[in-house]
Design an enzyme around this catalytic site. Structure first.
Site, PDB file in Angstrom:
ATOM      1  N   TRP A  31      -1.586  -2.252  22.487  1.00  0.00           N
ATOM      2  CA  TRP A  31      -1.331  -2.740  23.843  1.00  0.00           C
ATOM      3  C   TRP A  31      -2.502  -2.333  24.733  1.00  0.00           C
ATOM      4  O   TRP A  31      -2.978  -1.211  24.596  1.00  0.00           O
ATOM      5  CB  TRP A  31      -0.033  -2.108  24.358  1.00  0.00           C
ATOM      6  CG  TRP A  31       0.355  -2.423  25.759  1.00  0.00           C
ATOM      7  CD1 TRP A  31       1.241  -3.375  26.179  1.00  0.00           C
ATOM      8  CD2 TRP A  31      -0.090  -1.756  26.954  1.00  0.00           C
ATOM      9  NE1 TRP A  31       1.360  -3.344  27.546  1.00  0.00           N
ATOM     10  CE2 TRP A  31       0.550  -2.365  28.050  1.00  0.00           C
ATOM     11  CE3 TRP A  31      -0.989  -0.719  27.230  1.00  0.00           C
ATOM     12  CZ2 TRP A  31       0.343  -1.970  29.371  1.00  0.00           C
ATOM     13  CZ3 TRP A  31      -1.209  -0.317  28.533  1.00  0.00           C
ATOM     14  CH2 TRP A  31      -0.538  -0.943  29.585  1.00  0.00           C
ATOM     15  N   SER A  97      -1.394   1.834  17.171  1.00  0.00           N
ATOM     16  CA  SER A  97      -0.608   2.072  18.385  1.00  0.00           C
ATOM     17  C   SER A  97       0.636   1.168  18.420  1.00  0.00           C
ATOM     18  O   SER A  97       1.474   1.232  17.508  1.00  0.00           O
ATOM     19  CB  SER A  97      -1.505   1.877  19.610  1.00  0.00           C
ATOM     20  OG  SER A  97      -0.932   2.472  20.756  1.00  0.00           O
ATOM     21  N   THR A  98       0.752   0.303  19.427  1.00  0.00           N
ATOM     22  CA  THR A  98       1.872  -0.644  19.466  1.00  0.00           C
ATOM     23  C   THR A  98       1.868  -1.518  18.213  1.00  0.00           C
ATOM     24  O   THR A  98       2.931  -1.882  17.692  1.00  0.00           O
ATOM     25  CB  THR A  98       1.794  -1.528  20.721  1.00  0.00           C
ATOM     26  OG1 THR A  98       1.840  -0.694  21.881  1.00  0.00           O
ATOM     27  CG2 THR A  98       2.929  -2.539  20.777  1.00  0.00           C
ATOM     28  N   ALA A 124      -2.446   5.975  14.656  1.00  0.00           N
ATOM     29  CA  ALA A 124      -2.050   6.387  16.015  1.00  0.00           C
ATOM     30  C   ALA A 124      -0.898   5.524  16.517  1.00  0.00           C
ATOM     31  O   ALA A 124      -0.911   5.033  17.634  1.00  0.00           O
ATOM     32  CB  ALA A 124      -3.249   6.310  16.961  1.00  0.00           C
ATOM     33  N   ASP A 229      -5.242  12.919  20.511  1.00  0.00           N
ATOM     34  CA  ASP A 229      -4.724  11.647  21.010  1.00  0.00           C
ATOM     35  C   ASP A 229      -3.979  11.904  22.317  1.00  0.00           C
ATOM     36  O   ASP A 229      -2.953  12.584  22.331  1.00  0.00           O
ATOM     37  CB  ASP A 229      -3.781  11.042  19.961  1.00  0.00           C
ATOM     38  CG  ASP A 229      -3.388   9.611  20.271  1.00  0.00           C
ATOM     39  OD1 ASP A 229      -3.213   9.282  21.455  1.00  0.00           O
ATOM     40  OD2 ASP A 229      -3.238   8.820  19.323  1.00  0.00           O
ATOM     41  N   HIS A 258      -7.202   8.607  20.639  1.00  0.00           N
ATOM     42  CA  HIS A 258      -6.308   7.489  20.319  1.00  0.00           C
ATOM     43  C   HIS A 258      -7.096   6.296  19.776  1.00  0.00           C
ATOM     44  O   HIS A 258      -6.686   5.662  18.813  1.00  0.00           O
ATOM     45  CB  HIS A 258      -5.533   7.082  21.576  1.00  0.00           C
ATOM     46  CG  HIS A 258      -4.478   6.058  21.321  1.00  0.00           C
ATOM     47  ND1 HIS A 258      -3.386   6.304  20.515  1.00  0.00           N
ATOM     48  CD2 HIS A 258      -4.345   4.770  21.761  1.00  0.00           C
ATOM     49  CE1 HIS A 258      -2.610   5.225  20.481  1.00  0.00           C
ATOM     50  NE2 HIS A 258      -3.176   4.284  21.219  1.00  0.00           N
TER      51      HIS A 258
END
Length: 278
Positions: A31, A97-98, A124, A229, A258
């Site tokens: 994101w 991530s997302t 991450a 992160d 991150h």
């Protein structure tokens, strides 16, 4: 490159590079970015003989800026639409991530039941859940995510600049090697997408409990994260993922941020390649 139209009429943009008979690697972005965030990885794995595929999440990048469906179920269904359109089999799904949450939901709900997934990589990633809950007391309070929403609604352009120039890549750390090009590219990708999709996406990446998804991911899964992160706390993410996954390999990188896929691609890419080949 092309578009797939989902069952609910959303056009999803995708890239598909490399030999069609090679093992496919499917990339899932974070994101509020786009498939472009994987350029370095796609070029690396393409050079190593793989077929590389990446799509823009609905409301992000070049995909339709629809009002609704900005949740993990729709994200996973959209991925499935791309995968089925390209008839990808024996695929490796890599999510950041997302995008890691998207991988978990897709692999659990579609990929494994359809027999299309060989391995997965979570980088991450947000599962099992970022929000502080009774089950996960180490999570972040809802006020953190309310702050994201307020900043986005008030001045998305400045908010995105601040995230990219600061915590995302660790550029706010003393001695960090700051790249203005990387900051500009993050901002560019973010601003290509829809504010509504990004606003709703905060709930999707922070409040979706994906414990069941992780437990259902029976394929070999590589879990990677940096211990610096500042976006997704690694103790509540990578370390918990490794406890919930049936077949995990965990690696924590000292000092990595991150956005380590960009800042430390020279380290992370070969590690992912070794896992895929292993």
């Amino acid at each position: 490159m092309g578009y797939v139209t989902t069952k609910d009429g959303v056009e999803i943009f995708y890239k598909d590079w490399g030999p069609k008979n090679a093992q496919p690697i499917v990339f899932h972005h974070g994101w509020p970015l786009s498939a472009d965030d994987w350029d370095t990885q796609m070029m690396f794995f393409l050079a190593n003989g793989y077929r590389v595929v990446a799509s823009d999440r609905r409301g992000h990048g070049r995909s339709s800026q629809v009002s609704d469906g900005h949740d993990m179920d729709h994200y996973a269904a959209d991925v499935s639409a791309v995968v089925e359109h390209l008839d990808l089999k024996n695929a490796v799904h890599i999510g950041h991530s997302t995008g890691g949450g998207q991988v978990a939901r897709y692999v659990a709900k579609y990929g494994i039941p359809q027999g299309r997934v060989a391995k997965a990589v979570l980088v991450a990633a947000v599962p099992p859940i970022m929000l502080k809950t009774e089950a996960y007391p180490g999570g972040l309070p809802i006020e953190v995510f309310d702050g994201f929403r307020a900043a986005l609604a008030a001045n998305r352009a400045q908010f995105f600049l601040d995230v990219a120039a600061g915590p995302f890549y660790g550029f706010n750390r003393e001695g960090a090697k700051v790249s203005q090009g990387v900051i500009n590219n993050w901002w560019r990708q973010g601003m290509m997408g829809a504010a509504k999709a990004h606003y709703d996406g905060i709930k999707a990446f922070s409040e979706t409990d994906q414990t069941a998804d992780l437990k259902a991911m029976t394929v070999p899964t590589l879990v990677l994260q940096g211990d610096d992160d500042q976006i997704v706390p690694y103790k509540e993410a990578a370390e918990l993922q490794a406890k919930l996954l049936p077949n995990p390999t965990l690696k924590i990188y000292p000092g990595f941020p991150h956005g380590m896929l960009t800042t430390h691609a020279d380290v992370v890419n070969p590690d992912i390649l070794a896992f895929i080949k292993g």
